[in-house]
Enzyme design. Structure first.
Site, PDB file in Angstrom:
ATOM      1  N   ASP A   1       8.553 -44.514 -20.501  1.00  0.00           N
ATOM      2  CA  ASP A   1       8.252 -43.140 -20.244  1.00  0.00           C
ATOM      3  C   ASP A   1       7.239 -42.075 -21.146  1.00  0.00           C
ATOM      4  O   ASP A   1       7.884 -41.644 -22.733  1.00  0.00           O
ATOM      5  CB  ASP A   1       9.392 -43.158 -20.563  1.00  0.00           C
ATOM      6  CG  ASP A   1      10.021 -41.198 -19.430  1.00  0.00           C
ATOM      7  OD1 ASP A   1       9.359 -40.822 -18.304  1.00  0.00           O
ATOM      8  OD2 ASP A   1      10.694 -40.567 -20.074  1.00  0.00           O
TER       9      ASP A   1
ATOM     10  N   GLU B   1       3.514 -44.624 -18.785  1.00  0.00           N
ATOM     11  CA  GLU B   1       3.466 -43.384 -18.253  1.00  0.00           C
ATOM     12  C   GLU B   1       2.405 -41.872 -19.106  1.00  0.00           C
ATOM     13  O   GLU B   1       3.305 -41.499 -19.705  1.00  0.00           O
ATOM     14  CB  GLU B   1       4.960 -42.661 -17.301  1.00  0.00           C
ATOM     15  CG  GLU B   1       5.051 -41.735 -16.484  1.00  0.00           C
ATOM     16  CD  GLU B   1       5.703 -40.624 -17.250  1.00  0.00           C
ATOM     17  OE1 GLU B   1       5.144 -39.674 -16.235  1.00  0.00           O
ATOM     18  OE2 GLU B   1       6.178 -40.418 -17.953  1.00  0.00           O
TER      19      GLU B   1
HETATM   20  C1  GLC Z   1       8.579 -38.506 -17.068  1.00  0.00           C
HETATM   21  C2  GLC Z   1       9.379 -39.026 -15.559  1.00  0.00           C
HETATM   22  C3  GLC Z   1       9.949 -37.730 -15.341  1.00  0.00           C
HETATM   23  C4  GLC Z   1      11.216 -36.844 -16.618  1.00  0.00           C
HETATM   24  C5  GLC Z   1      10.115 -37.114 -18.046  1.00  0.00           C
HETATM   25  C6  GLC Z   1      11.363 -36.685 -19.304  1.00  0.00           C
HETATM   26  O1  GLC Z   1       7.764 -37.731 -17.154  1.00  0.00           O
HETATM   27  O2  GLC Z   1       8.604 -38.828 -14.916  1.00  0.00           O
HETATM   28  O3  GLC Z   1      10.695 -38.031 -14.732  1.00  0.00           O
HETATM   29  O4  GLC Z   1      11.608 -36.097 -16.106  1.00  0.00           O
HETATM   30  O5  GLC Z   1       9.990 -38.170 -18.399  1.00  0.00           O
HETATM   31  O6  GLC Z   1      12.015 -37.983 -19.693  1.00  0.00           O
END
Ligand code: GLC
Length: 659
Positions: free
Chosen positions: A296, A338
């Site tokens: 993430d 991500e």
């Molecule tokens: C990522 C997740 C998102 C979240 C962020 C902080 O981008 O996809 O939903 O708000 O991380 O953890």
């Protein structure tokens, strides 16, 4: 700090250190893992010496004694290898023999919240037959580790990495679910929120209680001098709900770095103890049966003054070192990045640097997602063709995750250069997209909502389910059957590209049933500030009950996605790690590309983003190597050739291969 040593120097040092570590660890490894496994463990460790020691050297070599750090981390990895359950070791074996296991065209992903889909982890297990109907082989469960109470950003504020959210079950339930998925040939992907912890996490509590070792887990500033200096170049992620990137925390005696919400404290990766703690977390999850860790917010891991503190070289080094080390204990484990970043920064997360460095195995293709929605609103595919053709190809051992919707908002990563090359102005195109999908544009079929509108910059993003954005919600409201038919086609055509671009297509829960926005999204006070909950509806099992009836909306969409999955499986060209070549047909409404994979027959994909019939020159297939074009799959179930052109119905698609 710039490292002044030359690369050969660093390499030599890396090799030396690893030799030493291997010699010290070797006898123990052979005893703890047995001769055969011990040997494999050491071979992996030695083989990855550059991927482990070099990044660690660049990250921490100045702060700590490198050889001791490597030995310590190798010990952590050995503990995990020794604890790795037997069935997972068998899976590792298979995956080491067949490292392309996740690149197959049989891979079809599904992403959902465990609670919204099945109530609990055990409930998810009971629903696996449903996923099997869709051909799912990759299940991404949204954050499931114990979050903080109350607002927790959909689980992205973890209070305990060692426990499952008690509302969902226990670690034992997670293991059981993973075991059942493996029996079914399905890989399990789980979020690892590694950029920050909840402020309630034990590390944060100890830090707040004054423990200096844990204080160094976070980034704390006594006054505003440095935060102000950093903030000058930092974009705000949630300008609306959480302005700024620092939060005053009296018990910490200063300002804590909080990129996201004020209750999410960024970890200090300049501290090797943080690296070690997160490595242990990763290995722990891998040993529970998690196959893919979704890293993430990985671009945010490293901060540097004067930059936007994203995509720093050290963020890549961290991912590389984590991957190499986890692989030594769990060779079957994958990383998914991500990284929702500008297109020119994306492929680096798959290891494409000046030279290839194994990093993440999978990454979200955010660019594809954005240009699909852009093409739909503009009824014009030129921008998509242009920007996708500029996307550097993924390294052959990796793959994209292609998707249309996910739990997050859509941010319009449309570059000004690509917009200008299409004859548009970037800012006004992005504004048009926001107007269109929030339903403000005259005649728009979009029924989304603006997310995080920034008054200062004029930027905003979009929330909404795919079915609501592509016109299904509007058509149902108006009762216009013909418009509903078109809207369903739009959804199918969007997914036809997601399923054929190469990589793992990822369905967002509910899209297979054309679920619309959740009208009750704000009922839960912990969600009321964040309209991303609009597109996180609970699963509608009554609607799912209609999926076998093609006369219903659900049956039509479910059937369409199943057919895409079936068609995809037979196409070797769709394996991840192949090549996607964008073509530029003479009709601006048509997106066209050819997908190839080494010895496979090519696949030609055409998608019409216009609301009338459109066509391409009948010579196009031959020009890209399809001398005897054969129909694979399409909106109409056949190809319409006439007058030297290949015709596509409104919002229709076609897949062709070579006979
Ligand atoms: C990522 C997740 C998102 C979240 C962020 C902080 O981008 O996809 O939903 O708000 O991380 O953890």
């Amino acid at each position: 700090m710039v490292d002044v040593r030359s690369e050969p120097e660093r390499r030599l040092r890396a090799a030396g250190i690893l030799q030493e570590v291997s010699a010290r660890l070797g006898p123990v490894a052979r005893v703890r893992l047995g001769e055969l496994e011990g040997e494999a463990f050491l071979a992996r460790l030695e083989q990855m010496h550059l991927d482990v020691v070099e990044p660690l050297d660049l990250l921490y070599g100045r702060r700590t004694e490198l050889a001791a750090l490597v030995l310590d981390l190798a010990g952590v990895v050995l503990d995990a290898a020794a604890a790795r359950p037997w069935p997972l070791r068998l899976l590792d074996r298979r995956r080491e023999v067949d490292p392309g296991w996740f690149q197959r065209s049989r891979m079809i992903g599904y992403a959902c919240y465990a609670d919204r889909f099945g109530g609990t982890l055990a409930g998810v297990r009971d629903r696996l037959d449903y996923l099997a109907e869709l051909g799912v082989t990759y299940l991404h469960l949204m954050p499931l580790l114990a979050p903080r109470e109350g607002e927790n950003d959909g689980g992205y504020a973890v209070a305990d990495y060692e426990a499952v959210d008690p509302r969902l079950g226990t670690m034992a339930d997670l293991e059981e679910l993973a075991g059942e998925l493996h029996r079914r040939g399905v890989a399990l992907c789980v979020d690892l929120v590694l950029n920050h912890t909840a402020k309630e996490h034990a590390w944060a509590r100890k830090a707040a209680a004054g423990d200096p070792a844990y204080r160094d887990f976070y980034l704390v500033f006594g006054d505003r001098t440095l935060p102000d200096a950093y903030q000058r170049t930092l974009p705000e992620v949630f300008p609306d709900i959480a302005p700024g990137s620092f939060t005053l925390v009296p018990e910490m005696g200063g300002w804590v770095w909080t990129t996201f919400n004020d209750y999410q404290w960024d970890l200090n990766y300049a501290n090797p103890a943080v690296f070690r703690a997160m490595l242990r977390t990763m290995l722990e999850l891998a040993n529970r049966g998690v196959d893919v860790l979704r890293l993430d917010a990985v671009p945010f891991l490293w901060k540097r003054m004067g930059t936007d503190c994203q995509n720093q070289p050290e963020a890549h080094l961290l991912a590389q070192a984590f991957r190499a080390l986890t692989r030594v204990a769990a060779p079957g484990l994958l990383f998914k990045a991500e990284a929702i970043v500008a297109p020119e920064m994306l492929v680096q997360y798959l290891g494409a640097h000046d030279r290839f460095r194994p990093e993440c195995d999978l990454a979200y293709n955010n660019q594809l997602m954005v240009v699909l929605w852009s093409s739909l609103a503009a009824r014009d595919a030129r921008l998509a063709g242009r920007s996708l053709s500029r996307l550097r190809p993924e390294p052959p051992s990796t793959g994209w995750v292609t998707y249309l919707r996910c739990h997050d908002d859509i941010g319009w990563a449309v570059s000004d250069v690509d917009a200008a090359a299409t004859g548009w102005e970037g800012f006004s195109h992005r504004r048009f997209l926001n107007d269109f999908y929030s339903g403000r544009h005259p005649g728009s079929f979009g029924r989304g909502a603006l997310f995080q509108e920034n008054e200062a910059t004029g930027d905003a993003r979009i929330s909404g389910m795919a079915a609501s954005l592509c016109g299904i919600e509007a058509a149902l409201a108006s009762g216009d059957e013909a418009e509903l038919d078109m809207a369903v086609r739009r959804l199918e055509t969007l997914y036809s590209v997601v399923f054929s671009f190469g990589g793992i297509p990822l369905l967002w829960m509910g899209d297979e049933l054309a679920l619309r926005n959740d009208p009750r999204w704000a009922d839960d006070p912990a969600h009321a500030e964040d309209n991303r909950w609009l597109h996180r509806p609970p699963m509608d099992w009554a609607a799912a009950g209609r999926r076998a009836d093609p006369a219903t909306l659900e049956g039509r969409v479910f059937g369409a996605l199943r057919r895409l999955a079936d068609a995809r499986r037979s196409q070797l060209a769709l394996r991840a790690g192949g090549e996607t070549d964008l073509l530029f047909p003479d009709d601006p409404h048509v997106l066209a590309f050819r997908r190839r994979h080494r010895r496979s027959a090519p696949l030609l994909v055409l998608a019409n983003f216009g609301d009338g019939w459109q066509s391409v020159d009948a010579g196009l297939p031959a020009a890209v190597g399809l001398t005897e074009p054969e129909h694979v799959h399409s909106t109409r179930g056949r190809l319409d050739w006439a007058e030297g052109r290949l015709h596509l119905p409104p919002w229709g698609f076609a897949w062709l291969t070579n006979r």
